[in-house]
Design a protein around this motif. Structure first.
Motif, PDB file in Angstrom:
ATOM      1  N   PHE A 401      11.885   8.102  -1.538  1.00 12.19           N
ATOM      2  CA  PHE A 401      10.535   7.598  -1.313  1.00 12.19           C
ATOM      3  C   PHE A 401      10.396   7.073   0.112  1.00 12.19           C
ATOM      4  N   PRO A 402       9.164   6.865   0.581  1.00 12.33           N
ATOM      5  CA  PRO A 402       8.927   6.481   1.975  1.00 12.33           C
ATOM      6  C   PRO A 402       9.670   5.211   2.370  1.00 12.33           C
ATOM      7  N   SER A 403      10.048   5.163   3.627  1.00 20.42           N
ATOM      8  CA  SER A 403      10.715   3.996   4.187  1.00 20.42           C
ATOM      9  C   SER A 403      10.047   3.628   5.507  1.00 20.42           C
ATOM     10  N   VAL A 404      10.289   2.406   5.957  1.00 24.50           N
ATOM     11  CA  VAL A 404       9.670   1.904   7.186  1.00 24.50           C
ATOM     12  C   VAL A 404      10.738   1.718   8.253  1.00 24.50           C
ATOM     13  N   SER A 405      10.441   2.200   9.441  1.00 21.24           N
ATOM     14  CA  SER A 405      11.331   2.009  10.580  1.00 21.24           C
ATOM     15  C   SER A 405      10.484   1.818  11.833  1.00 21.24           C
ATOM     16  N   LYS A 406      11.137   1.535  12.944  1.00 19.00           N
ATOM     17  CA  LYS A 406      10.416   1.338  14.189  1.00 19.00           C
ATOM     18  C   LYS A 406       9.991   2.696  14.750  1.00 19.00           C
ATOM     19  N   ASP A 407       8.752   2.764  15.241  1.00 19.57           N
ATOM     20  CA  ASP A 407       8.223   4.007  15.786  1.00 19.57           C
ATOM     21  C   ASP A 407       9.063   4.470  16.969  1.00 19.57           C
ATOM     22  N   LYS A 408       9.422   5.743  16.972  1.00 23.13           N
ATOM     23  CA  LYS A 408      10.268   6.306  18.017  1.00 23.13           C
ATOM     24  C   LYS A 408       9.478   6.767  19.240  1.00 23.13           C
ATOM     25  N   HIS A 409       8.159   6.645  19.185  1.00 23.81           N
ATOM     26  CA  HIS A 409       7.336   7.207  20.251  1.00 23.81           C
ATOM     27  C   HIS A 409       6.819   6.153  21.220  1.00 23.81           C
ATOM     28  N   GLY A 410       7.442   4.995  21.225  1.00 22.11           N
ATOM     29  CA  GLY A 410       7.164   4.027  22.267  1.00 22.11           C
ATOM     30  C   GLY A 410       6.102   3.010  21.953  1.00 22.11           C
ATOM     31  N   THR A 411       5.464   3.070  20.773  1.00 28.64           N
ATOM     32  CA  THR A 411       4.411   2.097  20.475  1.00 28.64           C
ATOM     33  C   THR A 411       4.987   0.771  20.011  1.00 28.64           C
ATOM     34  N   GLY A 412       6.221   0.778  19.505  1.00 30.14           N
ATOM     35  CA  GLY A 412       6.848  -0.450  19.035  1.00 30.14           C
ATOM     36  C   GLY A 412       6.378  -0.888  17.665  1.00 30.14           C
ATOM     37  N   LEU A 449       7.092   6.830 -11.282  1.00 31.69           N
ATOM     38  CA  LEU A 449       6.699   7.735 -12.365  1.00 31.69           C
ATOM     39  C   LEU A 449       5.619   7.112 -13.249  1.00 31.69           C
ATOM     40  N   GLU A 450       5.640   5.807 -13.380  1.00 29.26           N
ATOM     41  CA  GLU A 450       4.628   5.130 -14.193  1.00 29.26           C
ATOM     42  C   GLU A 450       3.274   5.072 -13.495  1.00 29.26           C
ATOM     43  N   SER A 451       3.268   4.776 -12.193  1.00 25.59           N
ATOM     44  CA  SER A 451       2.010   4.540 -11.479  1.00 25.59           C
ATOM     45  C   SER A 451       1.578   5.695 -10.584  1.00 25.59           C
ATOM     46  N   ARG A 452       2.507   6.602 -10.264  1.00 25.85           N
ATOM     47  CA  ARG A 452       2.280   7.699  -9.312  1.00 25.85           C
ATOM     48  C   ARG A 452       1.884   7.173  -7.936  1.00 25.85           C
ATOM     49  N   THR A 453       2.366   5.992  -7.600  1.00 27.72           N
ATOM     50  CA  THR A 453       2.179   5.426  -6.263  1.00 27.72           C
ATOM     51  C   THR A 453       3.458   4.700  -5.859  1.00 27.72           C
ATOM     52  N   THR A 454       3.624   4.516  -4.573  1.00 26.60           N
ATOM     53  CA  THR A 454       4.714   3.696  -4.064  1.00 26.60           C
ATOM     54  C   THR A 454       4.140   2.737  -3.030  1.00 26.60           C
ATOM     55  N   THR A 455       4.616   1.511  -3.032  1.00 28.22           N
ATOM     56  CA  THR A 455       4.072   0.468  -2.156  1.00 28.22           C
ATOM     57  C   THR A 455       5.134   0.007  -1.168  1.00 28.22           C
ATOM     58  N   LEU A 456       4.734  -0.064   0.094  1.00 29.01           N
ATOM     59  CA  LEU A 456       5.632  -0.493   1.166  1.00 29.01           C
ATOM     60  C   LEU A 456       5.149  -1.812   1.750  1.00 29.01           C
ATOM     61  N   GLN A 469       1.589  -6.415   6.359  1.00 26.22           N
ATOM     62  CA  GLN A 469       0.778  -5.357   5.749  1.00 26.22           C
ATOM     63  C   GLN A 469       1.452  -4.841   4.493  1.00 26.22           C
ATOM     64  N   GLN A 470       0.633  -4.356   3.579  1.00 27.42           N
ATOM     65  CA  GLN A 470       1.140  -3.724   2.367  1.00 27.42           C
ATOM     66  C   GLN A 470       0.417  -2.388   2.206  1.00 27.42           C
ATOM     67  N   VAL A 471       1.184  -1.317   2.221  1.00 29.79           N
ATOM     68  CA  VAL A 471       0.611   0.026   2.192  1.00 29.79           C
ATOM     69  C   VAL A 471       0.970   0.698   0.872  1.00 29.79           C
ATOM     70  N   THR A 472      -0.026   1.191   0.161  1.00 27.90           N
ATOM     71  CA  THR A 472       0.192   1.917  -1.091  1.00 27.90           C
ATOM     72  C   THR A 472      -0.085   3.392  -0.861  1.00 27.90           C
ATOM     73  N   ILE A 473       0.890   4.237  -1.203  1.00 28.17           N
ATOM     74  CA  ILE A 473       0.800   5.672  -0.945  1.00 28.17           C
ATOM     75  C   ILE A 473       0.872   6.422  -2.271  1.00 28.17           C
ATOM     76  N   PRO A 474      -0.056   7.345  -2.537  1.00 26.20           N
ATOM     77  CA  PRO A 474       0.024   8.144  -3.769  1.00 26.20           C
ATOM     78  C   PRO A 474       1.188   9.125  -3.715  1.00 26.20           C
ATOM     79  N   VAL A 475       1.840   9.329  -4.844  1.00 28.94           N
ATOM     80  CA  VAL A 475       2.946  10.281  -4.959  1.00 28.94           C
ATOM     81  C   VAL A 475       2.498  11.379  -5.924  1.00 28.94           C
ATOM     82  N   GLN A 476       2.152  12.543  -5.374  1.00 29.08           N
ATOM     83  CA  GLN A 476       1.545  13.625  -6.155  1.00 29.08           C
ATOM     84  C   GLN A 476       2.518  14.795  -6.262  1.00 29.08           C
ATOM     85  N   THR A 477       3.543  14.605  -7.058  1.00 28.90           N
ATOM     86  CA  THR A 477       4.551  15.654  -7.240  1.00 28.90           C
ATOM     87  C   THR A 477       5.189  15.514  -8.608  1.00 28.90           C
ATOM     88  N   ASN A 478       5.729  16.604  -9.126  1.00 24.52           N
ATOM     89  CA  ASN A 478       6.543  16.558 -10.335  1.00 24.52           C
ATOM     90  C   ASN A 478       8.001  16.336  -9.940  1.00 24.52           C
TER      91      ASN A 478
END
Length: 701
Positions: A401-412, A449-456, A469-478
Motif C-alpha cells: 500500500f502507499p507510503s510517504v517519503s520525501k519528494d526527490k524532485h527538490g520541493t522538500g 479489504l473492508e473499506s477499499r481505502t487506505t489512509t496516510l 495532513q491526512q490523505v485517504t486514497i481509494p483502493v480499486q483492485t481485486n
C-alpha cells in the motif's frame, strides 16, 4: 548606400511582422467568439471585480474584424472594477487544429511557440479589458498572465514526448503529449504565479506603478519568479517586492508539475497529458519534468466482439446456463495446467478477472487459496494476472500500500508512492503467500479489504508544512493470495476437526479470512499430483514453448485477453428470482451458522460477496441478466468457502459441488447439469426449512 537599403529591408520586415501579428490578433478574436472563449473571459473578469452581474447580450459570430475595440463594444457591456491585483490570470482552452484551420500561422505559433502565442493572446485580452473597462485598476499589459490550455495535439510522432529518448528536448518550450500511470504524488505546495516589484529609489519613476511584474513561466522554479537580487533597469537600484500584490497558486508534483490541475489527478490512474518540458536544477543534479497544461483520464475500452471460437463454443453450450462457463474453466490456462484440473479454482479466477473495473462502487471479488502445491498455484496465478492490462505481481521486498517519503524532485515536501495496490487499479494485485506477512501488514490488509481505502498520515513538521495532513486514497483492485499450509511448522491439512469439512486455518486471523470474497482449496495436494499434472510439468520442463493440447491453439492467451476485456465491461442486473434466492440463502445461513457466544458466523460483507459472485458468473456467461442459475453457482462456491472456515451446515453440500466429476464430453456435461439441478432443489429445501418467508417459490420441476 548599403545602410539605407538594409534599413528599408528591416523596416519592411518589421511591417510584415506587424501585419502578421495584427492578423493573428483578429483570428484570435474570431476563434474566441466562435468557441465561447469571449464569454468565459468576461466571466473571469467579473470574478476579479468581485461583483455579480450577467451578460445579457448573446455572442454573435464575427466574420471580419477591422477595429478590435469596436467589436468588443458591440458584444459586451462595460463592467465596474473595485479591486487591484499585480497579475490578472486567465486560462484559455484552445483547440490547435481548429485554430490552424482559421490561420495556419497562428496554429503553428500555438503548437511550436506557445510563449509567443500567449503574448499575442495577452495583447488581445488587454485591449478587451481596457476598451470595455472590464477591470479599471489594470494599468499595464504585463499585468495579464495567459495560460493556454490545448485540448489535444495532432496525433503525430513529433508531438509525443518520450522520457527515455536521448537527448531529452527540454529547451524547445513547446507542447508535447505523453501518457502513463501516476506512480507518485506530492502534496499541494504553494508557488508564486505573479508578483509586483518596485524600485527602492524613491525619486525613480519606477518606484511606483506596475513597471516590474514577474510571472511564473512553465518549468520555472520559485527563485526564477521571486528573488532579492533584481535591479532597476533605469537607475540600477535594487528592486523590492510589494508583498501585498503577490499572487499565489497551488501545484503538485506527480513526477511532473501540475500547476492548478493537481486536483484533476489521482495516484494510480492512467492519464494522457499535454505540457511543456523543462529542466529543474536541484543543487548539482538536474531533473527533467513537464509542466502540465491539460490532463485527460484514460479508460481502457474493451473490444466490441469476441473471437469466433468463443462464439462457436457459446452456441454449442446454449442449451444450459451452466455449460459455457464450465467448459471455459475446464480448458482455461492449458499453457500452465492440463485441461480438466483445478477446475473450481480456475472458475474462481475467471470470475475474479471479469469482476474488475475502475469505479469506486465496484463489486470486488478477492481470492484466498489454501494449498501446499505452491509452485503450480503460483504459475497459474501469474499467468492469469497477465490477462489484464493492470495485473500486478507484488514483490515481497516492497510495500503493498502507499507510503510517504520525501519528494526527490527538490520541493522538500512529502511524496506519496503508489506501490502495488494502486498500480493494479482496475485489475488484480497478486500478493503471494499470505502467511509470510507480519501482523501489522495483515491488519492493514484487512482494513483495506473492508473499506477499499487506505489512509496516510503526513506529519507537517517533518515535511516543511504548517499543519499535519491526512490523505485517504481509494483502493480499486481485486486481491489474490494463497496460504502455504505445507510450510508451517503446524500441521495444516484438510481433516475432520470439531466440525466436518472444517480446515485448520489458525495461521491466518479469522477476521482477515472473512473479508476475502472466496476461500478456495486446491484439488490436488503436492503428495497426490495426478498423472496429467505430472506429465504436463515434465513436458513443459523439456520444451517450455510446446503446445501440449489442441485447445491451446484454438483458445490462445490473446483470445482470453480479449474475451475477459469484453466480458468485464458488460453491465448486468439482478433478476428478482436471483435476488430472492440469494437473500433466502443468506438469511437461512445466518440462522444456521450461529452460536450463543459469537452470534452469526457470516461476515457483514457476505451478501455483497454473493451478489458479486452472481454478477461475475453472468458476465462470464456473456449475459446481462443475473438468473437463478448464476446465483446457484455463487451460493455453492460461497458455501464451500464457509465450510472450509466453519465446517458443514445443514445445507450439507459436497466440497466439490460445482465440479463433482471430470468433464470430458457431452454426457458428462449433462450429468453435471443434473447434479446442479439437484443442488438447486436441495437449496430450496434448505431455505424453506431455515429461512421461513424468505423464499416462496416451491416449484420442484
Amino acid at each position: 548606400m548599403l545602410i539605407p537599403k538594409f534599413s528599408l529591408r528591416v523596416q519592411r520586415s518589421f511591417w510584415k511582422m506587424h501585419k502578421e501579428i495584427q492578423k493573428m490578433k483578429e483570428i484570435i478574436l474570431v476563434y474566441l467568439d466562435r468557441s465561447g472563449g469571449l464569454e468565459k473571459f468576461v466571466h473571469d473578469c467579473k470574478k476579479y471585480n468581485g461583483i455579480a452581474h450577467s451578460v445579457a447580450i448573446l455572442l454573435t459570430l464575427v466574420s471580419t474584424v477591422k477595429q478590435m475595440s469596436d467589436v468588443f463594444k458591440m458584444i459586451f457591456a462595460p463592467a465596474d472594477s473595485k479591486q487591484s491585483y499585480a497579475v490578472y490570470r486567465f486560462v484559455i482552452s484552445i483547440n490547435p487544429c481548429d485554430v490552424a484551420e482559421l490561420d495556419a500561422t497562428l496554429g503553428n505559433y500555438i503548437l511550436h511557440k506557445p510563449m509567443k502565442a500567449a503574448g499575442i493572446f495577452q495583447s488581445v485580452c488587454f485591449i478587451a479589458i481596457k476598451t470595455l473597462s472590464l477591470i479599471e485598476q489594470l494599468q499595464t499589459e504585463a499585468q495579464i498572465s495567459i495560460l493556454l490550455r490545448p485540448t489535444h495535439l495532432p496525433p503525430l510522432p513529433s508531438y509525443v514526448l518520450s522520457l527515455s529518448a536521448f537527448p531529452f528536448n527540454y529547451t524547445s518550450q513547446r507542447f508535447y503529449m505523453s501518457e502513463g500511470i501516476a506512480i507518485a504524488m506530492g502534496t499541494v505546495t504553494k508557488y508564486t504565479q505573479g508578483a509586483r516589484f518596485l524600485c527602492t529609489e524613491e525619486t525613480c519613476p519606477f518606484s511606483e506603478g506596475f513597471r516590474y511584474i514577474r510571472v511564473h513561466l512553465p518549468g520555472a522554479t520559485e527563485s526564477a519568479t521571486v528573488r532579492n537580487d533584481f535591479v532597476c533597469s533605469l537607475c540600477s537600484s535594487p528592486l523590492q517586492e510589494d508583498m501585498k500584490f503577490r499572487v499565489l497558486g497551488g501545484r503538485n508534483c506527480v513526477v511532473l508539475f501540475l500547476d492548478e490541475l493537481a486536483n484533476r489527478m489521482t495516484i494510480g490512474n492512467h492519464y494522457k497529458i499535454i505540457g511543456i518540458p523543462a529542466c529543474v536544477q536541484n543543487g548539482p543534479q538536474a531533473t527533467a519534468c513537464i509542466e502540465v497544461s491539460s490532463v485527460q483520464l484514460c479508460k481502457a475500452n474493451g473490444p466490441s466482439f469476441i473471437g469466433e471460437n468463443f462464439m462457436y463454443l457459446l452456441s454449442l453450450t446454449s442449451s444450459s446456463c451452466w455449460r459455457f462457463t464450465a467448459t471455459l474453466a475446464n480448458i482455461f490456462a492449458s499453457q500452465v495446467v492440463p485441461p480438466g484440473t483445478y477446475n473450481t479454482l480456475k472458475l474462481a479466477i475467471l470470475l475474479s478477472l471479469v469482476q474488475t473495473c475502475e469505479i469506486e462502487s465496484a463489486d470486488y471479488l478477492d481470492l484466498l487459496i489454501v494449498t501446499s502445491d505452491t509452485l503450480i498455484i503460483d504459475r497459474l496465478l501469474n499467468y492469469s494476472i497477465c490477462l489484464l492490462p493492470r495485473g500486478i505481481r507484488h514483490p515481497s521486498s516492497s510495500e503493498i500500500f502507499p507510503s510517504v517519503s520525501k519528494d526527490k524532485h527538490g520541493t522538500g515536501s512529502a511524496s506519496i508512492q503508489a506501490c502495488s495496490a494502486l498500480l493494479a487499479q482496475g485489475g488484480i494485485c497478486y500478493i503471494g503467500d499470505l502467511s509470510s506477512y507480519k501482523k501489522d501488514k495483515l491488519e492493514l490488509l484487512q482494513s483495506v479489504l473492508e473499506s477499499r481505502t487506505t489512509t496516510l498520515f503526513i506529519p507537517g513538521k517533518k515535511y516543511g508544512e504548517e499543519a499535519d495532513q491526512q490523505v485517504t486514497i481509494p483502493v480499486q483492485t481485486n486481491f489474490w493470495s494463497y496460504v502455504d499450509v505445507g510450510s508451517s511448522p503446524k500441521k495444516h491439512i484438510a481433516r475432520d476437526s470439531i466440525l466436518i469439512g472444517q480446515m485448520d486455518l489458525s495461521l491466518i486471523p479469522p477476521n482477515l479470512l472473512d473479508v476475502f470474497g472466496l476461500l478456495i482449496y486446491s484439488e490436488f495436494p503436492s503428495c497426490q499430483l495426478s498423472y496429467p499434472v505430472v506429465h504436463h510439468v515434465l513436458q513443459k520442463a523439456i520444451n517450455p514453448e510446446a503446445m501440449l493440447y489442441r485447445v491451446s491453439q484454438q483458445f490462445r492467451t490473446q483470445d482470453y485477453e480479449e474475451f475477459i476485456l469484453f466480458a468485464k465491461n458488460l453491465h448486468v442486473e439482478l433478476s428478482s428470482e436471483a435476488e430472492s434466492l440469494i437473500q433466502g440463502y443468506y438469511l437461512a445461513s445466518r440462522r444456521v451458522r450461529r452460536d450463543s457466544v459469537h452470534g452469526s458466523k457470516l461476515s457483514a460483507s457476505a451478501l455483497k460477496i454473493l451478489i458479486s459472485l452472481s454478477k461475475a458468473h453472468t458476465k462470464l456467461s456473456l449475459r446481462k441478466k443475473v438468473l437463478e442459475e448464476d446465483a446457484l453457482i455463487a451460493i455453492l462456491l460461497f458455501e464451500s468457502s464457509l465450510t472450509l472456515k466453519h465446517g458443514k451446515s445443514a445445507l450439507c453440500i459436497e466440497p466439490n459441488a460445482v465440479f463433482p466429476f471430470d468433464l470430458s464430453d457431452e454426457n458428462t456435461l449433462q450429468q453435471r447439469d443434473m447434479h446442479l439441478a439437484q443442488c438447486h432443489h436441495q437449496l430450496l429445501q434448505f431455505i424453506g426449512a431455515y429461512g421461513p418467508g424468505a423464499y416462496v417459490n416451491t416449484n420442484e420441476e
